[in-house]
Motif scaffolding. Structure first.
Motif, PDB file in Angstrom:
ATOM      1  N   SER A 157      51.960  30.265   9.775  1.00 28.39           N
ATOM      2  CA  SER A 157      51.836  28.832  10.068  1.00 28.39           C
ATOM      3  C   SER A 157      52.499  27.993   8.997  1.00 28.39           C
ATOM      4  O   SER A 157      53.203  27.018   9.290  1.00 28.39           O
ATOM      5  N   ASN A 158      52.290  28.350   7.718  1.00 28.94           N
ATOM      6  CA  ASN A 158      52.901  27.606   6.609  1.00 28.94           C
ATOM      7  C   ASN A 158      54.415  27.734   6.629  1.00 28.94           C
ATOM      8  O   ASN A 158      55.134  26.779   6.341  1.00 28.94           O
ATOM      9  N   SER A 159      54.887  28.914   7.007  1.00 30.89           N
ATOM     10  CA  SER A 159      56.335  29.131   7.079  1.00 30.89           C
ATOM     11  C   SER A 159      56.965  28.277   8.164  1.00 30.89           C
ATOM     12  O   SER A 159      58.010  27.655   7.963  1.00 30.89           O
ATOM     13  N   LYS A 160      56.296  28.203   9.335  1.00 30.21           N
ATOM     14  CA  LYS A 160      56.811  27.374  10.433  1.00 30.21           C
ATOM     15  C   LYS A 160      56.788  25.903  10.058  1.00 30.21           C
ATOM     16  O   LYS A 160      57.702  25.154  10.387  1.00 30.21           O
ATOM     17  N   TYR A 161      55.737  25.467   9.317  1.00 29.55           N
ATOM     18  CA  TYR A 161      55.647  24.073   8.889  1.00 29.55           C
ATOM     19  C   TYR A 161      56.795  23.725   7.946  1.00 29.55           C
ATOM     20  O   TYR A 161      57.435  22.680   8.092  1.00 29.55           O
TER      21      TYR A 161
ATOM     22  N   ALA B  80      50.861  31.795  22.361  1.00 33.12           N
ATOM     23  CA  ALA B  80      51.220  31.741  20.934  1.00 33.12           C
ATOM     24  C   ALA B  80      51.039  33.131  20.340  1.00 33.12           C
ATOM     25  O   ALA B  80      50.002  33.469  19.760  1.00 33.12           O
ATOM     26  N   LEU B  81      52.068  33.967  20.477  1.00 35.59           N
ATOM     27  CA  LEU B  81      51.955  35.376  20.084  1.00 35.59           C
ATOM     28  C   LEU B  81      51.793  35.575  18.592  1.00 35.59           C
ATOM     29  O   LEU B  81      51.321  36.625  18.155  1.00 35.59           O
ATOM     30  N   ASN B  82      52.171  34.583  17.782  1.00 40.74           N
ATOM     31  CA  ASN B  82      52.033  34.732  16.333  1.00 40.74           C
ATOM     32  C   ASN B  82      50.583  34.935  15.927  1.00 40.74           C
ATOM     33  O   ASN B  82      50.298  35.499  14.874  1.00 40.74           O
ATOM     34  N   ARG B  83      49.633  34.500  16.740  1.00 41.05           N
ATOM     35  CA  ARG B  83      48.223  34.774  16.458  1.00 41.05           C
ATOM     36  C   ARG B  83      47.574  35.639  17.534  1.00 41.05           C
ATOM     37  O   ARG B  83      46.714  36.461  17.233  1.00 41.05           O
ATOM     38  N   ALA B  84      48.012  35.489  18.786  1.00 35.99           N
ATOM     39  CA  ALA B  84      47.378  36.244  19.872  1.00 35.99           C
ATOM     40  C   ALA B  84      47.636  37.747  19.762  1.00 35.99           C
ATOM     41  O   ALA B  84      46.807  38.558  20.195  1.00 35.99           O
ATOM     42  N   LYS B  85      48.757  38.149  19.162  1.00 33.57           N
ATOM     43  CA  LYS B  85      49.123  39.574  19.125  1.00 33.57           C
ATOM     44  C   LYS B  85      48.128  40.431  18.360  1.00 33.57           C
ATOM     45  O   LYS B  85      48.060  41.644  18.560  1.00 33.57           O
ATOM     46  N   TYR B  86      47.332  39.820  17.496  1.00 35.63           N
ATOM     47  CA  TYR B  86      46.340  40.573  16.738  1.00 35.63           C
ATOM     48  C   TYR B  86      45.074  40.848  17.551  1.00 35.63           C
ATOM     49  O   TYR B  86      44.210  41.612  17.111  1.00 35.63           O
TER      50      TYR B  86
ATOM     51  N   LYS C  71      43.843  36.898   8.926  1.00 38.13           N
ATOM     52  CA  LYS C  71      43.816  35.479   8.565  1.00 38.13           C
ATOM     53  C   LYS C  71      44.976  35.138   7.638  1.00 38.13           C
ATOM     54  O   LYS C  71      45.649  34.121   7.825  1.00 38.13           O
ATOM     55  N   GLY C  72      45.240  36.001   6.664  1.00 31.08           N
ATOM     56  CA  GLY C  72      46.334  35.764   5.732  1.00 31.08           C
ATOM     57  C   GLY C  72      47.681  35.744   6.425  1.00 31.08           C
ATOM     58  O   GLY C  72      48.526  34.877   6.150  1.00 31.08           O
TER      59      GLY C  72
END
Length: 420
Positions: free
Chosen positions: A404-408, A371-377, A397-398
């Motif tokens: 995450s909200n955008s994907k939801y 899940a690169l959307n969080r792992a990349k950091y 975190k922001g």
């Protein structure tokens, strides 16, 4: 006994059993022999899932909702004005067999209020399992809820017929139990758990020498805690779980959010249900402790006594420990790879295997399922493209929450579009 009366009992005692979540059949394997009924290999629990993703079911009932105790948090407590019922041993056996023949269930989860005393009740629970195994040749899954204070002899016999045993410790701390269930003694919960632990150890040792040694609780034992009834914080809850995992070799600890069922001055006020998200965070923490190599003190401690509800506990830990990152996925050991947010254990093992043959870049990691959307950091790889390392915990975190909200919202919009 008329069909209508059995149906009435079933309605009462199945409804009363819904508050018990500490049941799972994972880990049991009882082969069908002599052309008997059922087979518990790989089977699971009602409205739950096995490791391979199958949804399975079992008959989940109380033997009785009569009880000699008056626990403030329990719907079946003796002072509660509810309709009472009790099954006979043979009635539970007949229900189980009839439901199984109709393909309604794949096993039985049997708990009970306490009739006269612990042994009197436990004898009847054991009798049900024994009749199913010996008289009906039933090989499906059986989970018995052990009665606190039951004798060692009955606990041993129970394990010979049940796949899993469990004793609910009910409240995370001894002080909380004394406040809400003053008639109960914490030691009465510990005694049967210790007996089951020792019997399982003995069974495994004897099995190495004598192959025909009778199985003893092959799916192990579990327990359950009520969350939110007595005011413990998440640190206290997970410390208790850690204690039972380490000292009693439990398969699972279950966390059941308190549901206000009637007014009692010792309990949270009506309408103060525990958020389902809190239960979820506790299970995630439990998972990190059991499978990801985290110590409970890393996730929760005196300075951080409650879990964040807006982010998962692994991400929360990573943001509090940015000095541990970035991690190089091509050189890091298994322990550190497992601590990268966005990497599950499957991905960790895939990375360890794949990097034996080449250095991994972002495209490789994406194909692996990271899940690169969080792992990349939190990591670097064989690429010149990576997130700037001057970001603060709050900024990371922001960004993750925003993503995450955008994907939801995108997923919800796509689902709604299907209905025009």
């Amino acid at each position: 006994m008329s069909f209508q009366r059995i149906q009435e009992k079933l309605k009462i005692l199945a409804d009363a059993a819904k508050y018990d979540v500490s049941c799972s059949s994972s880990g049991s394997k009882r082969s069908n022999t002599n052309k008997g009924l059922g087979d518990s290999s790989g089977m699971g629990i009602c409205h739950s899932y096995t490791e391979d993703g199958r949804c399975v079911s079992l008959l989940k009932i109380l033997l009785t909702n009569h009880c000699i105790f008056d626990c403030a948090y329990c719907v079946t407590r003796k002072s509660n004005d509810i309709k009472r019922a009790a099954f006979k041993v043979q009635e539970v056996v007949d229900l189980t067999i009839n439901f199984y023949r109709r393909n309604y269930i794949e096993g039985l989860f049997l708990s009970s209020g306490i009739f006269k005393n612990a042994d009197f009740t436990m004898e009847r629970l054991v009798a049900v399992a024994k009749k199913l195994r010996k008289e009906e040749n039933f090989n499906g899954y059986i989970h018995l809820k052990s009665i606190p204070g039951a004798s060692d002899e009955l606990m041993r016999e129970a394990g010979l017929y049940a796949d899993r045993l469990s004793v609910n410790i009910e409240i995370p701390t001894e002080s909380g139990l004394k406040k809400l269930a003053p008639d109960k003694n914490r030691e009465d919960f510990i005694k049967p758990m210790a007996k089951v632990k020792n019997e399982i150890i003995q069974y495994k040792a004897e099995k190495k020498i004598i192959r025909s040694t009778p199985k003893y609780a092959p799916a192990g034992q579990s327990t359950q805690m009520i969350i939110g009834a007595s005011g413990e914080n998440d640190f206290q809850i997970m410390q208790t779980s850690n204690h039972f995992y380490r000292n009693f070799n439990l398969k699972r600890v279950y966390y059941s959010g308190y549901v206000p069922i009637s007014y009692d001055g010792r309990l949270p006020k009506i309408g103060s249900e525990v958020p389902i998200l809190r239960e979820n965070r506790l299970y995630q923490t439990d998972w990190l402790m059991r499978f990801y190599g985290f110590d409970v003190s890393e996730i929760l401690n005196e300075q951080h006594q409650d879990l964040d509800l807006d982010i998962d506990p692994k991400l929360s830990w990573a943001l509090r420990n940015l000095h541990e990152f970035p991690v190089d996925v091509n050189t890091a050991d298994k322990r550190m790879l497992a601590r990268i947010p966005g990497l599950g254990m499957r991905s960790v093992h895939k990375i360890l295997n794949a990097r034996r043959f080449r250095s991994l870049n972002w495209e490789h990691l994406k194909k692996i399922g990271v899940a690169l959307n969080r792992a990349k950091y939190f990591m670097v790889c064989d690429s010149n493209q990576f997130e700037k390392r001057d970001l603060t915990s709050e900024k990371i975190k922001g960004f993750i929450l925003q993503n995450s909200n955008s994907k939801y919202r995108t997923t919800l919009s796509n689902q709604l579009s299907l209905f025009g």
